[in-house]
Design a protein around this motif. Structure first.
Motif, mmCIF file in Angstrom:
data_model
loop_
_atom_site.group_PDB
_atom_site.id
_atom_site.type_symbol
_atom_site.label_atom_id
_atom_site.label_comp_id
_atom_site.label_asym_id
_atom_site.label_seq_id
_atom_site.Cartn_x
_atom_site.Cartn_y
_atom_site.Cartn_z
ATOM 1 N N MET A 100 0.832 -1.209 0.000
ATOM 2 C CA MET A 100 0.000 0.000 0.000
ATOM 3 C C MET A 100 0.865 1.256 0.000
ATOM 4 O O MET A 100 0.584 2.213 -0.720
ATOM 5 C CB MET A 100 -0.935 -0.001 1.210
ATOM 6 C CG MET A 100 -2.097 -0.970 1.092
ATOM 7 S SD MET A 100 -3.288 -0.784 2.429
ATOM 8 C CE MET A 100 -4.030 0.795 2.006
ATOM 9 N N GLU A 101 1.918 1.227 0.793
ATOM 10 C CA GLU A 101 2.798 2.394 0.867
ATOM 11 C C GLU A 101 3.703 2.484 -0.358
ATOM 12 O O GLU A 101 3.877 3.564 -0.937
ATOM 13 C CB GLU A 101 3.650 2.318 2.136
ATOM 14 C CG GLU A 101 4.525 3.535 2.342
ATOM 15 C CD GLU A 101 5.234 3.529 3.684
ATOM 16 O OE1 GLU A 101 6.128 4.378 3.873
ATOM 17 O OE2 GLU A 101 4.911 2.690 4.541
ATOM 18 N N LYS A 102 4.242 1.361 -0.765
ATOM 19 C CA LYS A 102 5.192 1.334 -1.872
ATOM 20 C C LYS A 102 4.550 1.752 -3.193
ATOM 21 O O LYS A 102 5.139 2.514 -3.973
ATOM 22 C CB LYS A 102 5.780 -0.078 -2.002
ATOM 23 C CG LYS A 102 6.750 -0.259 -3.172
ATOM 24 C CD LYS A 102 7.228 -1.708 -3.232
ATOM 25 C CE LYS A 102 8.101 -1.954 -4.445
ATOM 26 N NZ LYS A 102 8.516 -3.394 -4.526
ATOM 27 N N ASN A 103 3.342 1.256 -3.445
ATOM 28 C CA ASN A 103 2.692 1.485 -4.739
ATOM 29 C C ASN A 103 1.525 2.471 -4.667
ATOM 30 O O ASN A 103 0.760 2.586 -5.622
ATOM 31 C CB ASN A 103 2.202 0.144 -5.313
ATOM 32 C CG ASN A 103 3.350 -0.782 -5.673
ATOM 33 O OD1 ASN A 103 4.233 -0.415 -6.442
ATOM 34 N ND2 ASN A 103 3.355 -1.977 -5.094
ATOM 35 N N HIS A 104 1.397 3.156 -3.537
ATOM 36 C CA HIS A 104 0.350 4.175 -3.365
ATOM 37 C C HIS A 104 -1.032 3.607 -3.724
ATOM 38 O O HIS A 104 -1.764 4.142 -4.553
ATOM 39 C CB HIS A 104 0.658 5.410 -4.226
ATOM 40 C CG HIS A 104 2.030 5.969 -3.996
ATOM 41 N ND1 HIS A 104 2.386 6.611 -2.818
ATOM 42 C CD2 HIS A 104 3.146 5.950 -4.770
ATOM 43 C CE1 HIS A 104 3.655 6.978 -2.897
ATOM 44 N NE2 HIS A 104 4.144 6.592 -4.057
ATOM 45 N N ILE A 105 -1.352 2.481 -3.083
ATOM 46 C CA ILE A 105 -2.580 1.749 -3.382
ATOM 47 C C ILE A 105 -3.814 2.569 -3.007
ATOM 48 O O ILE A 105 -3.905 3.123 -1.916
ATOM 49 C CB ILE A 105 -2.590 0.397 -2.634
ATOM 50 C CG1 ILE A 105 -1.435 -0.500 -3.106
ATOM 51 C CG2 ILE A 105 -3.934 -0.306 -2.793
ATOM 52 C CD1 ILE A 105 -1.475 -0.879 -4.562
ATOM 53 N N ASP A 106 -4.782 2.625 -3.938
ATOM 54 C CA ASP A 106 -6.036 3.328 -3.695
ATOM 55 C C ASP A 106 -7.066 2.435 -3.023
ATOM 56 O O ASP A 106 -7.901 2.917 -2.244
ATOM 57 C CB ASP A 106 -6.625 3.828 -5.026
ATOM 58 C CG ASP A 106 -5.698 4.790 -5.739
ATOM 59 O OD1 ASP A 106 -5.313 5.798 -5.114
ATOM 60 O OD2 ASP A 106 -5.353 4.539 -6.914
ATOM 61 N N LEU A 107 -7.017 1.142 -3.340
ATOM 62 C CA LEU A 107 -8.041 0.224 -2.843
ATOM 63 C C LEU A 107 -7.500 -1.197 -2.791
ATOM 64 O O LEU A 107 -6.805 -1.642 -3.708
ATOM 65 C CB LEU A 107 -9.266 0.270 -3.768
ATOM 66 C CG LEU A 107 -10.447 -0.633 -3.427
ATOM 67 C CD1 LEU A 107 -11.141 -0.154 -2.150
ATOM 68 C CD2 LEU A 107 -11.451 -0.674 -4.583
ATOM 69 N N VAL A 108 -7.836 -1.903 -1.695
ATOM 70 C CA VAL A 108 -7.535 -3.330 -1.567
ATOM 71 C C VAL A 108 -8.848 -4.077 -1.788
ATOM 72 O O VAL A 108 -9.867 -3.727 -1.194
ATOM 73 C CB VAL A 108 -6.971 -3.677 -0.176
ATOM 74 C CG1 VAL A 108 -6.680 -5.180 -0.072
ATOM 75 C CG2 VAL A 108 -5.718 -2.865 0.122
#
Length: 276
Positions: A100-108
């Motif tokens: 989430m932090e590494k790839n700037h995840i918007d949604l899981v």
């Protein structure tokens, strides 16, 4: 802007259902989908042969991820969809946090339970632990064997006892904007009238949802909130449920009481959980 979607998988049918739902949900959007598999070794398996075992697990995971990616791309029609596979030796929850932090995840996007999940349990341990541990972000939980339905109506229960920031409501607004969904704001009330504080938060929500189609719905507090929410979802034919997860929220109680017949609640539509 390209959306960044994380798809944890244990290669179960349930995980595949969640992946298929995510792809259909964002069928007209440019997205990078990160397909994540955790191969973390349990402490009991750590021994002199641990490295060999881990290598075998990694080889197997790499093969299954390749086949899964190939299966998706063969049937994919949106050229703006990109799929990246990830193998992590971290526990699933730590792996999700890192990605989430590494790839700037918007949604899981996750399934309700894994390959060994028991039907009598709410969600499943992986999903519950992920919700509990996520400090900030959004998880979309897809029920087992759920057939995709375009989310035309999204239910948003609130007691109006707290104000929501623009950032906190952003995942809901993004979801509603995807398919021009109606936002059904549900208030289960004990008192007939709102307090001055609740009135203020009510007005703030109106400002937040300007430009969206929304409506307010009042229900008397005659049962557990979990059961009443479920009835609301069924009666209004809601396609998605959205709730904000805080320390004292309804979601916090649900994740501490997982047995369905004990709390009278089971996700019957995709469930968007916003952690703040």
């Amino acid at each position: 802007m390209k959306r960044q979607i994380l798809l944890p998988t244990d290669f179960s049918d349930n995980a595949w259902s969640a992946i298929a739902y995510a792809i259909k949900l964002f069928k007209n959007e440019e997205c990078t989908f990160y397909i994540l598999n955790s191969i973390a070794l349990k402490a009991s398996t750590m021994s002199t042969s641990a490295t060999k075992v881990l290598r075998a697990m990694e080889d197997n995971a790499r093969k299954e991820l390749y086949e899964l990616k190939n299966q998706i791309e063969t049937s994919e029609t949106n050229t703006g969809h990109e799929f990246i596979t990830i193998i992590s030796t971290l526990d699933l929850y730590d792996a999700i946090e890192v990605e989430m932090e590494k790839n700037h995840i918007d949604l899981v996007v996750m399934g309700t339970k894994g390959a060994t999940g028991a039907k009598e349990f709410f969600f499943g341990s992986n999903t519950v632990k992920t919700i509990k541990r996520m400090n900030k972000g959004a998880i979309l939980v897809v029920p087992d064997e759920y057939d995709y339905v375009t989310p035309r109506q999204i239910a948003f229960p609130t007691d109006f006892n707290r104000n929501f920031s623009e950032e906190e409501l952003q995942p809901l607004k993004v979801m509603a904007a995807l398919h021009n969904s109606k936002i059904r704001i549900l208030h289960i009330h004990e008192e007939e009238k709102l307090s001055p504080k609740q009135e203020h938060h009510f007005d703030c929500l109106i400002n937040h949802f300007e430009g969206f189609e929304y409506s307010f719905h009042w229900m008397p507090d005659y049962s557990t909130k979990e059961r009443e929410i479920k009835e609301f979802v069924e009666d209004l034919e809601i396609d998605m449920l959205c709730m904000v997860h805080t320390k004292h929220s309804c979601i916090a109680r649900i994740t501490h009481e997982p047995v369905i017949n004990k709390i009278g609640f089971k996700p019957i539509v995709p469930f968007l959980v916003i952690s703040v």
